[in-house]
Design an enzyme around this catalytic site. Sequence first.
Site, mmCIF file in Angstrom:
data_model
loop_
_atom_site.group_PDB
_atom_site.id
_atom_site.type_symbol
_atom_site.label_atom_id
_atom_site.label_comp_id
_atom_site.label_asym_id
_atom_site.label_seq_id
_atom_site.Cartn_x
_atom_site.Cartn_y
_atom_site.Cartn_z
ATOM 1 N N LYS A 157 36.940 38.435 42.129
ATOM 2 C CA LYS A 157 37.716 38.452 40.893
ATOM 3 C C LYS A 157 37.980 39.899 40.482
ATOM 4 C CE LYS A 157 37.686 33.971 39.871
ATOM 5 N NZ LYS A 157 38.897 33.177 39.669
ATOM 6 N N LYS A 265 44.663 22.371 41.552
ATOM 7 C CA LYS A 265 43.402 21.970 40.914
ATOM 8 C C LYS A 265 43.612 20.639 40.212
ATOM 9 C CE LYS A 265 41.757 26.676 40.153
ATOM 10 N NZ LYS A 265 41.582 27.765 39.183
HETATM 11 MG MG LIG Z 1 42.490 31.434 40.432
#
Ligand SMILES: [Mg+2]
Length: 355
Positions: A157, A265
């Site tokens: 990240k 998702k």
């Molecule tokens: Mg992502």
Amino acid sequence: MQGCCRPFRIDRVVPLTISRGQTHCLERLLVEVSHEGIIGIGETGRVDTGRYHYGSRAVAAELAQLWPQLKPYAPDQWQQCEPLFASLSPPARCGVDLALLDWWGKALGRPLWRLWGLDRQRCGATSVTVGLGSVEAVRQRLWQWFEQVRPSRIKLKLGSPRGLDHDRQLVQATIRELDRWPGSVDVQIDANGGWDPEQAMTMAPWLKDQGAVLLEQPLPASPDDHEGYAALRPHCPLPLVVDESCWTLQDLIRLAPHVDGVNLKLLKHGGLSQTLLMARMATGLGLRLMLGCYADTSLLNGAAAQLLPLVQWPDLDSHLNLRRDPFLGLERIGDVIRPSTAPGLGIQLAKSLQC
Ligand SMILES: [Mg+2]
């Protein structure tokens, strides 16, 4: 059918920090539908991607209103039920969709991947996520993953509030650390919309030089973010993947000409039915697929895993970072996750739920 919804709590072993903040302890919902002695289960919960926010209590309230309306129907009467789902938020729809599909698979005695004709042998390695933090915290997290999973794909990240210099330090520290591991490890970057277009144009070629293999959601999500991706793409030597930008089929069509892949998702799209549609459509539009998660247990990831045979970049690691995952049934060998061979979603409640 009868429906109900039970809240439970999960705690992450290692809190996850991304460009928008940190999450540690979260409330989730176990969704159940029962009919003719078979119980189908699904999971849903809070989603907050900056552009959209749905709280778990609001989702539970939507489902509480839905159950009396579903009473006249069996869980496989999808066409009759469909109009009742039209006004649901994506996470509410996800919870009920998973429970209906789990019921259907159990009633037929087959796992969903088999009912859809998918090849379970085609599941590749999942990436594991290393959140934002100090260089030392990133180094530690890498070694924790090494002990637990021996990953061959890392998702790092970036988009740190401390700026690009800190992002660069994290990349360099990660590459240095991975050089000490046996075998090669792919490093994917997810900036969670933490960069402006100029920063993204600077970072993309640098990341390629460092050996990164993919760049996910560098720019913030907005209704016209396809313009930013159109401008960025000629300067980006890495496959560009969108996540927070892509919730609906309309988003997919808008973004497809300007990116290389999409992170699907279940909570964003409203369950497996809609995600399967998105996956088929994205592939038809020439995109490659990632399949990701939020703070999901192995119930929601076990549902998502039904689609893994269609996916180039599996990213279903959230259940591996829970203090007490109440569910059982999702197979993992090293860093390869495969859907259960049991009927429906193939996941069972193994422990009492923490409320
Ligand atoms: Mg992502």
